[in-house]
Design a protein around this motif. Structure first.
Motif, PDB file in Angstrom:
ATOM      1  N   LYS A   6      -5.624  85.629  12.192  1.00  0.00           N
ATOM      2  CA  LYS A   6      -5.181  84.234  12.321  1.00  0.00           C
ATOM      3  C   LYS A   6      -4.455  84.021  13.642  1.00  0.00           C
ATOM      4  N   ILE A   7      -3.655  85.009  14.042  1.00  0.00           N
ATOM      5  CA  ILE A   7      -2.956  84.909  15.326  1.00  0.00           C
ATOM      6  C   ILE A   7      -3.978  84.785  16.462  1.00  0.00           C
ATOM      7  N   ILE A   8      -5.054  85.583  16.388  1.00  0.00           N
ATOM      8  CA  ILE A   8      -6.091  85.547  17.426  1.00  0.00           C
ATOM      9  C   ILE A   8      -6.777  84.181  17.458  1.00  0.00           C
TER      10      ILE A   8
ATOM     11  N   LEU B 174       4.645  77.057  12.978  1.00  0.00           N
ATOM     12  CA  LEU B 174       5.137  77.072  11.600  1.00  0.00           C
ATOM     13  C   LEU B 174       4.389  76.049  10.760  1.00  0.00           C
ATOM     14  N   VAL B 175       4.053  74.919  11.367  1.00  0.00           N
ATOM     15  CA  VAL B 175       3.321  73.867  10.658  1.00  0.00           C
ATOM     16  C   VAL B 175       1.924  74.350  10.274  1.00  0.00           C
ATOM     17  N   VAL B 176       1.196  74.942  11.236  1.00  0.00           N
ATOM     18  CA  VAL B 176      -0.181  75.361  10.951  1.00  0.00           C
ATOM     19  C   VAL B 176      -0.210  76.524   9.966  1.00  0.00           C
ATOM     20  N   ALA B 177       0.767  77.423  10.062  1.00  0.00           N
ATOM     21  CA  ALA B 177       0.811  78.555   9.137  1.00  0.00           C
ATOM     22  C   ALA B 177       1.127  78.099   7.718  1.00  0.00           C
ATOM     23  N   ALA B 178       2.112  77.207   7.584  1.00  0.00           N
ATOM     24  CA  ALA B 178       2.504  76.721   6.256  1.00  0.00           C
ATOM     25  C   ALA B 178       1.389  75.913   5.613  1.00  0.00           C
ATOM     26  N   THR B 179       0.695  75.118   6.413  1.00  0.00           N
ATOM     27  CA  THR B 179      -0.381  74.290   5.882  1.00  0.00           C
ATOM     28  C   THR B 179      -1.525  75.142   5.358  1.00  0.00           C
ATOM     29  N   GLY B 180      -1.768  76.274   6.033  1.00  0.00           N
ATOM     30  CA  GLY B 180      -2.906  77.112   5.668  1.00  0.00           C
ATOM     31  C   GLY B 180      -2.724  77.901   4.393  1.00  0.00           C
ATOM     32  N   VAL B 181      -1.485  78.106   3.948  1.00  0.00           N
ATOM     33  CA  VAL B 181      -1.244  78.883   2.728  1.00  0.00           C
ATOM     34  C   VAL B 181      -1.040  77.934   1.557  1.00  0.00           C
ATOM     35  N   GLY B 182      -2.006  77.903   0.669  1.00  0.00           N
ATOM     36  CA  GLY B 182      -1.916  77.015  -0.487  1.00  0.00           C
ATOM     37  C   GLY B 182      -1.908  77.797  -1.784  1.00  0.00           C
ATOM     38  N   ALA B 183      -1.982  77.091  -2.884  1.00  0.00           N
ATOM     39  CA  ALA B 183      -1.915  77.715  -4.198  1.00  0.00           C
ATOM     40  C   ALA B 183      -3.083  78.671  -4.437  1.00  0.00           C
TER      41      ALA B 183
ATOM     42  N   LYS C 111      11.063  76.416  26.542  1.00  0.00           N
ATOM     43  CA  LYS C 111      11.862  77.265  25.662  1.00  0.00           C
ATOM     44  C   LYS C 111      11.310  77.191  24.248  1.00  0.00           C
ATOM     45  N   TRP C 112      11.350  78.340  23.562  1.00  0.00           N
ATOM     46  CA  TRP C 112      10.824  78.406  22.202  1.00  0.00           C
ATOM     47  C   TRP C 112      11.926  78.132  21.194  1.00  0.00           C
ATOM     48  N   LYS C 113      11.577  77.355  20.171  1.00  0.00           N
ATOM     49  CA  LYS C 113      12.467  77.136  19.032  1.00  0.00           C
ATOM     50  C   LYS C 113      11.724  77.569  17.779  1.00  0.00           C
ATOM     51  N   ILE C 114      12.461  78.049  16.801  1.00  0.00           N
ATOM     52  CA  ILE C 114      11.832  78.645  15.618  1.00  0.00           C
ATOM     53  C   ILE C 114      10.955  77.660  14.851  1.00  0.00           C
TER      54      ILE C 114
ATOM     55  N   ARG D 144       2.360  81.269  22.419  1.00  0.00           N
ATOM     56  CA  ARG D 144       1.999  82.563  21.837  1.00  0.00           C
ATOM     57  C   ARG D 144       3.122  83.097  20.947  1.00  0.00           C
ATOM     58  N   ILE D 145       4.356  82.930  21.375  1.00  0.00           N
ATOM     59  CA  ILE D 145       5.492  83.349  20.537  1.00  0.00           C
ATOM     60  C   ILE D 145       5.534  82.501  19.271  1.00  0.00           C
ATOM     61  N   ASP D 146       5.375  81.195  19.445  1.00  0.00           N
ATOM     62  CA  ASP D 146       5.411  80.239  18.324  1.00  0.00           C
ATOM     63  C   ASP D 146       4.366  80.594  17.272  1.00  0.00           C
TER      64      ASP D 146
END
Length: 435
Positions: free
Chosen positions: A72-74, A35-44, A27-30, A240-242
């Motif tokens: 990035k999704i790919i 979310l970790v990899v996306a947040a880490t990749g966006v910096g100042a 089961k997927w949770k938000i 894939r959803i995550d």
């Protein structure tokens, strides 16, 4: 009840290929590794690049932001699919492609970590120094490094994931809220969905499509899947959803920064400084236009974006190094020495935190920054090209291999990153002949 039933579940070793969920349905949770990899990749630095693009070209490059999200999704889906389909880490996959991958990755991760450690700590310190100027920037930088070190050294993955979710929430509320206050030009945004490259805008187009949210941490996704307890193809759909939802959130965040650049920076007629300092320039504009509350709120969002990159890199890239060094020492991926809290993992957390503090005392260590720039410009092409090799042929079960359309998309992604890498490489080595 027998005492054994009260014991915590034992984490599966890499080779066991057993999910850490007791056989429950996937089961997927938000909040997940995506979310970790996306947040880490966006910096100042990404935030500044997007602001500058918006201030120079308005919404003309909005389409490039959307293309970047898809790319990035790919890439991240490919890294996650390889891990779940084969049970192997991305480094094991690279190693199967030949020794050249190890000879590239080994020096890269050491040099990158040394320079990035200082960069990340300074970036997270800048908004705090702006809010509390009585304390020197270097002291804030050291404190940020120590805070990230403590969270990763003593924390479990589940705690790290929750902290990241909170930081993403702060980033999202402050930056998207600012974009709403700025009142975007909706017709101009729709016009920006039509692909075109404005005069002199090629570099910014490549940067938005390929650079924003793209770092070595994209390749760390498979390690975070493992720490989450997702080992087998059962989690493929959830993965894939995550991944997709995480980068949709990132896309909204980047579009919000583009709006701020187009509506606030452009209207103010200011030129932002290069690098992270550009965000301090924006804060000055926000204070003048909307008041200190909005300006300070943005500084908090700036800090959240920077600090999420610290803890993300300290955790994810340390896992990558631990796997690399464990393999070099003849230990299987998933050995306790290579997991969170293992001795190889802890070594790299130390490497990211303390040696880079020496750079705070130096004024532009040119040779090191040059090596960092050269190796860094080659990493994303390296990831895209090696994924093409890993996701086709005998290295992956046929059921999970690339289809024709995924090969085309990944091939186009590789071409874009090669183009961006050549441009970054030229920029990195140009000081050699600039005199």
């Amino acid at each position: 009840m027998p005492a054994e039933e009260n014991l915590p579940p034992v984490k599966a070793l890499h080779a066991d290929r057993i999910d850490d969920d007791g056989g429950k349905p996937a089961k997927w949770k938000i909040v997940g590794p995506g979310l970790v990899v996306a947040a880490t990749g966006v910096g100042a630095a990404d935030m500044v690049a997007t602001l500058v693009a918006g201030s120079r070209y308005g919404y003309a490059l909005l389409w490039a932001v959307i293309v970047g999200v898809v790319l990035k999704i790919i890439l991240v889906e490919g890294a996650g699919r390889f891990t779940l389909a084969t049970g192997k880490t991305i480094f094991e996959g690279w190693r199967s492609l030949g020794k050249w991958t190890t000879w590239y990755f080994g020096p890269y991760i050491m040099i990158w970590g040394f320079v990035y450690g200082a960069t990340a700590m300074s970036s997270a310190a800048m908004p705090l120094a702006a809010m509390f100027p009585a304390i020197d920037l270097k002291i804030w930088a050291v404190l940020m490094g120590l805070a990230g070190f403590a969270m990763v050294w003593f924390g479990r993955y589940s705690i790290f994931e929750k902290i990241t979710a909170v930081l993403v929430g702060i980033m999202f509320v402050t930056v998207v809220g600012l974009a709403i206050i700025a009142v975007p030009n909706i017709p101009a945004m729709f016009a920006g969905l039509i692909p075109m490259i404005p005069e002199g805008g090629l570099v910014y187009t490549l940067a938005l499509a390929g650079g924003v949210g793209g770092t070595i941490t994209l390749a760390a996704y498979g390690y975070w899947l493992r720490e989450k307890g997702w080992y087998t193809p059962k989690w493929m759909k959830v993965m894939r959803i995550d991944n997709s939802m995480a980068y949709v959130i990132t896309g909204i965040f980047v579009i919000a920064m583009l709006i701020v650049g187009a509506e606030v920076v452009r209207a103010a007629g200011v030129s932002l400084s290069a690098g992270d300092k550009g965000l301090l320039d924006l804060t000055t504009v926000l204070n003048e236009k909307y008041g200190d509350v909005v300006g300070t709120g943005f500084l908090v969002g700036f800090w959240a974006a920077s600090f999420s990159s610290i803890i993300g890199v300290w955790n994810g890239v340390s896992l990558m190094f631990a796997d690399f060094w464990g393999n070099m020492r003849g230990k299987e991926s998933g050995h306790e020495d290579t997991r969170v809290g293992g001795k190889y993992f802890k070594f790299y957390v130390l490497w990211l935190t303390f040696p880079p503090m020496v750079l705070f005392l130096l004024d532009q260590p040119i040779g090191l920054i040059l090596a960092y720039g050269v190796l860094g410009s080659l990493f994303m092409p390296f990831l895209a090209l090696t994924l093409l090799g890993l996701l086709n042929g005998k290295r992956i079960p046929k059921a999970w291999a690339n289809k024709l359309h995924t090969n085309i998309l990944l091939g186009l992604t590789a071409l874009l990153f090669i183009s961006l890498g050549v441009q970054q490489l030229y920029k990195a080595i140009s000081p050699l002949w600039a005199g």
